[in-house]
Design an enzyme around this catalytic site. Sequence first.
Site, PDB file in Angstrom:
ATOM      1  N   LYS A   1      17.676  -7.613  14.330  1.00 43.19           N
ATOM      2  CA  LYS A   1      16.949  -8.889  14.333  1.00 43.19           C
ATOM      3  C   LYS A   1      16.322  -9.190  12.974  1.00 43.19           C
ATOM      4  O   LYS A   1      15.783  -8.284  12.320  1.00 43.19           O
ATOM      5  CB  LYS A   1      15.856  -8.873  15.414  1.00 43.19           C
ATOM      6  CG  LYS A   1      16.370  -8.396  16.762  1.00 43.19           C
ATOM      7  CD  LYS A   1      15.350  -8.466  17.870  1.00 43.19           C
ATOM      8  CE  LYS A   1      15.850  -7.697  19.082  1.00 43.19           C
ATOM      9  NZ  LYS A   1      15.589  -6.242  19.022  1.00 43.19           N
TER      10      LYS A   1
ATOM     11  N   TYR B   1      10.944  -2.855  13.640  1.00 46.04           N
ATOM     12  CA  TYR B   1      10.582  -1.642  14.387  1.00 46.04           C
ATOM     13  C   TYR B   1      10.361  -0.462  13.428  1.00 46.04           C
ATOM     14  O   TYR B   1       9.830   0.579  13.829  1.00 46.04           O
ATOM     15  CB  TYR B   1      11.649  -1.269  15.435  1.00 46.04           C
ATOM     16  CG  TYR B   1      11.941  -2.341  16.471  1.00 46.04           C
ATOM     17  CD1 TYR B   1      11.055  -3.400  16.699  1.00 46.04           C
ATOM     18  CD2 TYR B   1      13.104  -2.289  17.240  1.00 46.04           C
ATOM     19  CE1 TYR B   1      11.337  -4.379  17.650  1.00 46.04           C
ATOM     20  CE2 TYR B   1      13.381  -3.270  18.190  1.00 46.04           C
ATOM     21  CZ  TYR B   1      12.504  -4.315  18.379  1.00 46.04           C
ATOM     22  OH  TYR B   1      12.792  -5.278  19.312  1.00 46.04           O
TER      23      TYR B   1
END
Length: 315
Positions: free
Chosen positions: A77, A48
């Site tokens: 993640k 992100y």
Amino acid sequence: MKTLEFRNGDKLDAIGLGTWKSDKGKVEEAVYTALKTGYTHIDCALVYGNEKEVGNGIHKALYEGIITRKDLWVTSKLWNNAHRREDVIPALKKSLKDLQLDYLDLYLMHWPVAFKSGLEGFPQGDDDYLSLDEVPIIETWDAMLEAKKQGLVKHVGVSNFSKKKLKDLMSKTDDNPEMNQVELHPLLRQDDLLDFCHKNNIHLTAFSPLGSGDRTPEMKADDEPDMMGNETVKNIAEKHQCTSAQVLIAFHLHRDTAVIPKSTNADRIKENLESAEIKFDDQDLKTLKSLDKHYRYVNGKFFENNSKYTNIYDD
Ligand code: A2P
């Protein structure tokens, strides 16, 4: 607030703050505001591109005593470019450094797809991918378990895994994933996956619960359904005197999954958390479930521009 209990007794607040697509310039304040508002669960990912700013928001809240580390739950993640055994822990350590944490509560394998080690950006074709023969999922999984053993993460799981991929991984490990984070909402119920996960003691987290309307134009189909503007959703919202977003968030609490609506707006961050108070009756749930058309807003088929991955959703 509804909680999900993990095998060791740890508990996760079902509503978390999503940070995918959150502007770097806004996400620090959003995370800080969320923690001040009563969120304890923050969902992040290295890809992100905003974990430093998320980390600043977390740090500020911890420093000011708004929340303790013990009461906070941070998920991150592993990106697809670090699936090789030797790349997993360094990638995790980068997230930990950016988030200013010494452990994560949950670490997920972001996709069942591997890129060439360290690849920056989006893969262009075969050469940028590593096939599942070249880097089997179990290799990545074992490295994630090693991270858990080292105390760098408390729990490990996966994301975007089909039932078939979960079964395959479970047949090769004694330590099953504790979470599968997938797209879920009334238009994409995935009941079969939900049943399978719950029977096997695997929690689910729903991403894109509001339809992720802030995706870039390239990520959007021309004929996308407008879930927030759906008449049925609006009618249920009217019945409960709440908003469509709250109906869509509360849906998951009634299905015993976690849900991570993204917002960088203080009023909507609060509104989303207050979805926890909405109680549907059987008819509301039945009506919402009738909207299912197996529609994905985030279609992993963007990883099928090569000959190594041809069937991301294989069940
Ligand atoms: P914003 O960040 O300006 O609040 P998803 O969680 O499915 O990815 O959806 C995120 C999108 O939904 C963002 O555009 C976000 O905008 C918007 N959003 C988040 N919460 C609400 C809400 N309560 N009402 C309307 N839109 C919302």
